[in-house]
Design a protein around this motif. Structure first.
Motif: not given
Length: 355
Positions: A98-113, A118-120, A127-134
């Protein structure tokens, strides 16, 4: 809901505790009351890059407040560690990577869902949120089932929090990737939280020669305390001469010159793993790489599946073989900028914010 978060408004500005608006959890989301958040180098790297006000933080630990109706494996009241997100559907996820998930950048680093929402927000501004999904530099965080790891409620959440990224990365690089034998000779460049987690993991599996390289004396002392058999001050000593003949090497610095040194000191067919985030280009000796039969490979999140690996590290901790508490300095959340200063100076190895 209104929550207090540590907001980063620009690369140069300090963090400020401000009231922001956090979405209610959707059907597939988990709302966590955050008790502790580790401060990681990655947070500071992204603070310097994110163009809009951001809530960072990706090593959260806390207690589940609510779950969406599609979440069945987690319930309110569970104590949890938050880690990185993965989609669970791509080829890499299907193969247990899972660390090499093809959607990892979108899920963890995009700032949104994933859907771009946006979550925040604050006063109607996204705001830039959802950083690493949290985005766990906050009193509450929204996560998903895939990056929420349920742990024993007796576990100190301040100790558990850094397992979400930094300590998972260092320990996983040793246990999951390098996999040294007891008679191996391992050299670790950088004795911060990631590097010292690697030292502890190597000690836990009985590696007899562990060399830690770091210019900060207190960190070299800590490395000896945690199992290193030898340390090197790269400012005053020739690390290549001292550590030459290593079978395995780990670089946490992302410094191209250090990486070149690490490759050069390996014996034939030695393995070098890179986990540092920083420089994107460097120069290596291709002749040495080829004729030495050496290997360089990258490693994300310790090649770990958090649902399996975080409980494994907590078992090692319970056995006294992975003393996480020896790395941690705790700070009240309002003192986040002092934590940043101490992390950058090297006086704190692993700052953890308490909410």
């Amino acid at each position: 809901m209104k929550v207090t978060a540590a907001l980063s408004r620009s690369a140069q500005s300090p963090f400020t505790l401000e009231e922001v608006e956090l979405d209610e959890p959707r059907a597939d989301e988990v709302l966590v009351k955050v008790h502790a958040t580790g401060l990681c180098h990655t947070d500071l790297t992204f603070k310097a890059q994110v163009p809009i006000p951001a809530v960072l933080g990706h090593e959260g630990a806390g207690v589940v407040e609510a779950v969406g109706n599609q979440v069945i494996s987690i319930k309110p009241g569970d104590h949890v560690v938050l880690s990185y997100r993965s989609c669970g559907q791509c080829r890499q996820c299907g193969e247990g990577e899972p660390a090499y998930c093809s959607r990892a950048a979108r899920l963890n680093l995009s700032g949104s869902r994933l859907d771009g929402s946006s979550t925040l927000s604050q006063d109607g501004t996204t705001l830039f949120g959802s950083f690493f999904g949290q985005s766990s530099f906050a009193e509450y965080a929204l996560a998903a089932a895939d990056n929420t790891v349920v742990i024993d409620p007796s576990t100190d959440l301040a100790i558990a929090a850094p397992l979400g990224c930094g300590l998972q990365t260092g320990a996983g690089a040793v246990l999951n990737v390098l996999a040294p034998e007891p008679d191996s000779r391992l050299v670790v460049f950088g004795a911060g939280g990631v590097g010292l987690a690697a030292v502890m993991a190597a000690k836990a599996i009985g590696v007899q020669t562990i060399i830690a390289v770091d210019p900060v004396a207190s960190r070299r002392d800590k490395a000896i305390e945690l199992g290193a058999t030898l340390t090197v001050d790269p400012v005053a000593e020739d690390a290549a001469a001292v550590a030459r003949g290593a079978t395995h090497a780990l670089d946490t610095t992302a410094n191209p010159d250090v990486i070149a040194t690490a490759l050069g000191l390996l014996r034939q067919r030695g393995v070098l793993v890179l986990v540092g985030l920083g420089a994107s280009r460097g120069t290596i000796d291709l002749t040495d790489l080829m004729f030495g039969g050496k290997v360089i490979r990258g490693c994300i999140e310790g090649d770990a599946d958090p649902q399996e690996f975080i409980p494994e590290l907590l078992r090692l901790h319970a056995q006294g073989r992975f003393p996480i508490e020896s790395l941690i300095s705790t700070y009240q959340a309002r003192d986040i900028d002092q934590a940043v200063t101490d992390a950058r100076s090297g006086s704190a190895i692993k700052p953890v914010l308490l909410w």
